[in-house]
Design a protein around this motif. Structure first.
Motif, PDB file in Angstrom:
ATOM      1  N   ARG A 166       0.562  -1.412  -0.109  1.00 26.22           N
ATOM      2  CA  ARG A 166      -0.087   0.316  -0.022  1.00 26.22           C
ATOM      3  C   ARG A 166       0.619   1.081  -0.646  1.00 26.22           C
ATOM      4  NH1 ARG A 166      -5.126  -0.067   0.763  1.00 26.22           N
ATOM      5  NH2 ARG A 166      -5.098   2.328   0.395  1.00 26.22           N
ATOM      6  N   THR A 167       1.786   0.987   0.468  1.00 31.36           N
ATOM      7  CA  THR A 167       3.316   2.075   0.732  1.00 31.36           C
ATOM      8  C   THR A 167       3.939   2.162  -0.260  1.00 31.36           C
ATOM      9  OG1 THR A 167       3.960   1.084   2.304  1.00 31.36           O
ATOM     10  CG2 THR A 167       2.043   3.137   2.746  1.00 31.36           C
ATOM     11  N   ASN A 168       4.448   1.146  -1.141  1.00 31.89           N
ATOM     12  CA  ASN A 168       5.139   0.851  -1.982  1.00 31.89           C
ATOM     13  C   ASN A 168       4.805   1.178  -3.841  1.00 31.89           C
ATOM     14  OD1 ASN A 168       7.082  -0.317  -4.034  1.00 31.89           O
ATOM     15  ND2 ASN A 168       7.866  -1.098  -3.067  1.00 31.89           N
ATOM     16  N   PRO A 169       6.324   2.222  -4.262  1.00 31.48           N
ATOM     17  CA  PRO A 169       5.483   2.984  -5.058  1.00 31.48           C
ATOM     18  C   PRO A 169       5.277   2.253  -6.516  1.00 31.48           C
ATOM     19  CG  PRO A 169       7.500   3.334  -4.200  1.00 31.48           C
ATOM     20  CD  PRO A 169       7.592   2.600  -4.014  1.00 31.48           C
ATOM     21  N   MET A 170       5.462   1.138  -6.854  1.00 32.08           N
ATOM     22  CA  MET A 170       5.441   0.558  -7.763  1.00 32.08           C
ATOM     23  C   MET A 170       3.864  -0.085  -7.258  1.00 32.08           C
ATOM     24  SD  MET A 170       7.011  -3.570  -8.480  1.00 32.08           S
ATOM     25  CE  MET A 170       6.190  -4.165  -7.523  1.00 32.08           C
ATOM     26  N   TRP A 171       3.087  -0.490  -6.624  1.00 35.81           N
ATOM     27  CA  TRP A 171       1.623  -1.202  -6.396  1.00 35.81           C
ATOM     28  C   TRP A 171       0.774  -0.473  -5.985  1.00 35.81           C
ATOM     29  CZ3 TRP A 171       0.826  -4.657  -9.436  1.00 35.81           C
ATOM     30  CH2 TRP A 171       1.932  -5.644  -8.947  1.00 35.81           C
ATOM     31  N   ALA A 172       0.882   1.220  -4.948  1.00 32.97           N
ATOM     32  CA  ALA A 172       0.047   1.420  -3.639  1.00 32.97           C
ATOM     33  C   ALA A 172      -0.547   2.113  -5.442  1.00 32.97           C
ATOM     34  CB  ALA A 172       0.788   3.389  -3.542  1.00 32.97           C
ATOM     35  N   HIS A 173      -0.639   2.691  -6.734  1.00 31.08           N
ATOM     36  CA  HIS A 173      -1.813   3.286  -7.222  1.00 31.08           C
ATOM     37  C   HIS A 173      -2.831   1.995  -7.680  1.00 31.08           C
ATOM     38  CE1 HIS A 173       1.822   2.246  -9.466  1.00 31.08           C
ATOM     39  NE2 HIS A 173       1.019   2.247 -10.802  1.00 31.08           N
ATOM     40  N   TRP A 174      -2.042   1.214  -7.264  1.00 30.72           N
ATOM     41  CA  TRP A 174      -2.832   0.161  -8.128  1.00 30.72           C
ATOM     42  C   TRP A 174      -4.178   0.490  -7.084  1.00 30.72           C
ATOM     43  CZ3 TRP A 174      -2.762  -2.908 -12.499  1.00 30.72           C
ATOM     44  CH2 TRP A 174      -1.544  -3.175 -13.339  1.00 30.72           C
ATOM     45  N   PHE A 175      -3.823   0.177  -5.531  1.00 26.84           N
ATOM     46  CA  PHE A 175      -4.827  -0.085  -4.493  1.00 26.84           C
ATOM     47  C   PHE A 175      -5.491   1.124  -4.826  1.00 26.84           C
ATOM     48  CE2 PHE A 175      -1.087  -2.584  -4.103  1.00 26.84           C
ATOM     49  CZ  PHE A 175      -2.017  -4.498  -4.115  1.00 26.84           C
ATOM     50  N   ASP A 176      -5.046   2.299  -4.822  1.00 24.44           N
ATOM     51  CA  ASP A 176      -6.111   3.183  -4.982  1.00 24.44           C
ATOM     52  C   ASP A 176      -7.034   3.261  -5.866  1.00 24.44           C
ATOM     53  OD1 ASP A 176      -5.262   4.054  -2.448  1.00 24.44           O
ATOM     54  OD2 ASP A 176      -3.056   5.679  -4.044  1.00 24.44           O
ATOM     55  N   GLY A 177      -6.458   2.684  -6.944  1.00 25.65           N
ATOM     56  CA  GLY A 177      -7.423   2.733  -7.990  1.00 25.65           C
ATOM     57  C   GLY A 177      -8.420   1.236  -8.679  1.00 25.65           C
ATOM     58  N   LEU A 178      -8.001   0.818  -7.861  1.00 26.42           N
ATOM     59  CA  LEU A 178      -8.553  -0.469  -8.073  1.00 26.42           C
ATOM     60  C   LEU A 178      -9.488  -0.921  -6.742  1.00 26.42           C
ATOM     61  CD1 LEU A 178      -6.368  -3.727  -9.108  1.00 26.42           C
ATOM     62  CD2 LEU A 178      -7.970  -1.953 -10.714  1.00 26.42           C
ATOM     63  N   THR A 179      -9.977   0.137  -5.504  1.00 27.50           N
ATOM     64  CA  THR A 179     -10.580   0.180  -4.585  1.00 27.50           C
ATOM     65  C   THR A 179     -11.439   1.663  -4.949  1.00 27.50           C
ATOM     66  OG1 THR A 179      -9.281   1.223  -3.117  1.00 27.50           O
ATOM     67  CG2 THR A 179      -9.214  -0.903  -2.878  1.00 27.50           C
ATOM     68  N   ARG A 180     -11.811   2.244  -6.233  1.00 28.17           N
ATOM     69  CA  ARG A 180     -12.419   3.052  -6.482  1.00 28.17           C
ATOM     70  C   ARG A 180     -14.230   2.527  -5.918  1.00 28.17           C
ATOM     71  NH1 ARG A 180      -9.166   6.300 -10.460  1.00 28.17           N
ATOM     72  NH2 ARG A 180      -7.655   7.228  -8.932  1.00 28.17           N
ATOM     73  N   GLY A 181     -14.994   2.441  -4.886  1.00 31.37           N
ATOM     74  CA  GLY A 181     -16.166   1.594  -5.478  1.00 31.37           C
ATOM     75  C   GLY A 181     -16.307   0.421  -5.269  1.00 31.37           C
ATOM     76  N   ARG A 182     -15.483  -0.490  -4.969  1.00 33.70           N
ATOM     77  CA  ARG A 182     -14.860  -1.798  -4.985  1.00 33.70           C
ATOM     78  C   ARG A 182     -14.053  -1.825  -3.813  1.00 33.70           C
ATOM     79  NH1 ARG A 182     -17.031  -4.786  -8.831  1.00 33.70           N
ATOM     80  NH2 ARG A 182     -18.087  -4.436 -10.850  1.00 33.70           N
ATOM     81  N   GLN A 183     -14.698  -3.449  -3.639  1.00 33.28           N
ATOM     82  CA  GLN A 183     -14.038  -4.129  -2.439  1.00 33.28           C
ATOM     83  C   GLN A 183     -13.070  -4.645  -2.813  1.00 33.28           C
ATOM     84  OE1 GLN A 183     -15.320  -7.272   0.316  1.00 33.28           O
ATOM     85  NE2 GLN A 183     -14.425  -6.193   1.745  1.00 33.28           N
ATOM     86  N   LEU A 184     -11.348  -5.057  -2.766  1.00 32.48           N
ATOM     87  CA  LEU A 184     -10.578  -5.100  -3.096  1.00 32.48           C
ATOM     88  C   LEU A 184     -10.145  -6.027  -2.631  1.00 32.48           C
ATOM     89  CD1 LEU A 184      -8.503  -5.234  -5.925  1.00 32.48           C
ATOM     90  CD2 LEU A 184      -7.073  -4.071  -4.662  1.00 32.48           C
ATOM     91  N   VAL A 185     -10.344  -7.335  -3.081  1.00 33.76           N
ATOM     92  CA  VAL A 185      -9.605  -8.492  -2.752  1.00 33.76           C
ATOM     93  C   VAL A 185      -8.131  -8.958  -3.175  1.00 33.76           C
ATOM     94  CG1 VAL A 185     -10.739 -11.179  -1.798  1.00 33.76           C
ATOM     95  CG2 VAL A 185     -11.843  -9.672  -2.216  1.00 33.76           C
ATOM     96  N   ARG A 186      -7.699  -8.680  -2.449  1.00 28.19           N
ATOM     97  CA  ARG A 186      -6.103  -9.765  -2.850  1.00 28.19           C
ATOM     98  C   ARG A 186      -5.266 -10.386  -1.946  1.00 28.19           C
ATOM     99  NH1 ARG A 186      -1.803  -5.843  -1.117  1.00 28.19           N
ATOM    100  NH2 ARG A 186      -3.113  -4.642   0.573  1.00 28.19           N
ATOM    101  N   TYR A 187      -4.591 -11.202  -2.658  1.00 26.82           N
ATOM    102  CA  TYR A 187      -3.499 -12.416  -1.434  1.00 26.82           C
ATOM    103  C   TYR A 187      -2.394 -12.095  -2.270  1.00 26.82           C
ATOM    104  CZ  TYR A 187      -4.425 -15.779  -5.210  1.00 26.82           C
ATOM    105  OH  TYR A 187      -5.165 -16.134  -6.364  1.00 26.82           O
ATOM    106  N   ASP A 188      -1.351 -12.850  -1.211  1.00 30.52           N
ATOM    107  CA  ASP A 188      -0.209 -13.056  -1.339  1.00 30.52           C
ATOM    108  C   ASP A 188      -0.334 -14.600  -2.369  1.00 30.52           C
ATOM    109  OD1 ASP A 188       1.027 -10.594  -0.933  1.00 30.52           O
ATOM    110  OD2 ASP A 188       1.416 -10.866   1.096  1.00 30.52           O
ATOM    111  N   GLU A 189       0.796 -14.924  -2.886  1.00 36.53           N
ATOM    112  CA  GLU A 189       1.071 -16.338  -3.496  1.00 36.53           C
ATOM    113  C   GLU A 189       1.902 -17.266  -2.592  1.00 36.53           C
ATOM    114  OE1 GLU A 189       1.227 -17.157  -7.835  1.00 36.53           O
ATOM    115  OE2 GLU A 189       3.240 -16.172  -7.074  1.00 36.53           O
ATOM    116  N   ARG A 190       1.263 -18.227  -2.727  1.00 36.93           N
ATOM    117  CA  ARG A 190       2.028 -19.029  -1.754  1.00 36.93           C
ATOM    118  C   ARG A 190       3.990 -19.106  -1.870  1.00 36.93           C
ATOM    119  NH1 ARG A 190       0.756 -25.120  -1.914  1.00 36.93           N
ATOM    120  NH2 ARG A 190      -1.012 -24.246  -2.345  1.00 36.93           N
ATOM    121  N   GLY A 191       4.463 -18.805  -1.249  1.00 32.24           N
ATOM    122  CA  GLY A 191       6.158 -18.585  -1.013  1.00 32.24           C
ATOM    123  C   GLY A 191       6.789 -17.209  -0.866  1.00 32.24           C
TER     124      GLY A 191
END
Length: 404
Positions: A166-191
């Protein structure tokens, strides 16, 4: 800005603010000892080598063994542990340490990103809770629910780390963008990230089972599914096998066949093998020149400083052994034989000059998946950056597609 808070027993560790509390009362800890504790807790899924701790604490200069031992003692005392008890921080021979206490993670984040076209202002997420579930084979999978509204599930892709993204420059804008009016469900891959780093199996079936476990744990019946990069192959396979669960499929920077599988000539097979051998050598040695080269394939238009930041982030997301395993396994993944079984509407978005996955792979996906549409964007980046002109265009296409 965001803050990850780790809770274990009666302690709470705010890793971003570098604060430790016990029953709500702040605990005074020497800064270097607190930094050591934060690093161990953030990397609790693995044994942290002593040399890594010494380099981390030395800020470019390695601290002595005696100094490290002193800081470990202070960190243990701050959380009620000791060199002899080792109930929270355990020495693992020959030369490593692991935080072994059970910990839960929560993060609260405020977003000031403008709303996407057609999305009401104020609809962005401001709260996130990280949870854990078990896949079919018992592997621990970390997942997060962010924002409010109908769900959008993002298939795991390496590299991710739920409490850092959420605070990493590579990904932060993805989560801000993908949660506009939606609930984003994400997870870390095994390993990877906060999921278990000890993997018994790493096959397409196990990755599909991980996604299925997260969907069940989040109580999702039917949902749109977003697959990014190698997560796209998993998303295609899941949609093909579970058509009753997936309403829409969005694939970006994705492919159906890994580099070794899609090589059709001797020259292409030689190139694929060379690429894999370079990756093997680079991940085993953790050589920064390789990691920077790897970063440049994901972020073609970034600066060298941004590539170095990406390389540092890579080291936080997984172990060198797992990093190598990811690359080897995904170079051999193949969902081309089942892609035609996808029945839901599918949107495929790809950069015309993607440096990591050639645009031909997007064309193949569009050919294989029956009800699909393809959009090519003017970009060289494999992962769209915040200042990439293609980024807002990607969001507009995504939300328009989901509204149908």
């Amino acid at each position: 800005m965001g803050s990850a808070v780790y809770r274990f027993g009666q302690y709470a560790l705010d890793a971003d603010r570098r604060q430790l509390s016990h029953d709500g009362q702040q605990v005074d800890v020497e800064p270097e000892a607190l930094q050591l504790l934060c690093h161990l807790v953030e990397h609790r899924g693995r044994v942290v080598p002593e040399v890594e701790l010494r380099e981390k604490l030395g800020h470019g200069q390695t601290v002595s063994e005696a100094a490290l031992a002193g800081l470990l003692r202070k960190a243990r005392l701050a959380i009620g542990d000791s060199d002899t008890r080792q109930q929270l921080i355990r020495a693992v021979h020959p030369h490593g340490y692991r935080f072994v206490a059970q910990a839960t993670v929560a993060a609260t984040t405020l977003s000031a990103t403008p709303a996407a076209p057609g999305v009401p202002a104020g609809a962005e997420a401001d709260h996130e809770v990280i949870r854990f579930c078990r896949s079919a084979d018992g592997t621990r999978i970390a997942y997060a629910l962010t924002g409010e509204g109908p769900p959008l599930v993002k298939t795991a892709n390496w590299l991710t780390h739920l409490d850092l993204d959420r605070t990493n420059p590579m990904w932060a804008h993805w989560f801000d963008g993908l949660t506009r009016g939606r609930q984003l469900v994400r997870y870390d891959e095994r390993g990877c990230g906060l999921s278990s780093w000890d993997m018994d199996g790493f096959t397409l079936d196990s990755l599909i089972a991980d996604l299925h476990a997260v969907a069940d744990a989040a109580s999702l019946d039917r949902f749109p599914l977003l697959g990014v990069s190698q997560g796209g192959a998993v998303a295609v396979a899941y949609a093909a096998r579970h058509p009753e669960r997936v309403s829409h499929l969005i694939l970006t920077s994705a492919y159906a066949r890994g580099e070794q599988i899609r090589a059709g000539s001797d020259d292409e097979r030689d190139a694929a093998e060379v690429d894999l051998n370079i990756a093997r050598a680079g991940w085993r040695s953790q050589d920064n020149s390789f990691l920077r080269y790897f970063a440049s394939q994901f972020l073609a238009d970034a600066t060298p400083a941004e590539w170095d930041a990406f390389a540092a982030y890579q080291r936080q997301t997984t172990s060198p052994a797992n990093g190598l395993r990811f690359i080897e396994e995904f170079s051999r993944i193949d969902v081309s034989g089942i892609a035609h079984q996808v029945t839901c509407p599918t949107l495929i978005i790809h950069s015309r000059d993607d440096a990591r996955v050639p645009v031909a792979q997007a064309l193949e996906l569009a050919t294989l998946i029956p009800d699909s549409r393809l959009i090519l964007l003017e970009s060289r980046n494999h992962l769209f950056t915040a200042d990439d002109p293609a980024w807002p265009t990607f969001l507009t296409h995504l939300y328009t597609f989901l509204s149908k």
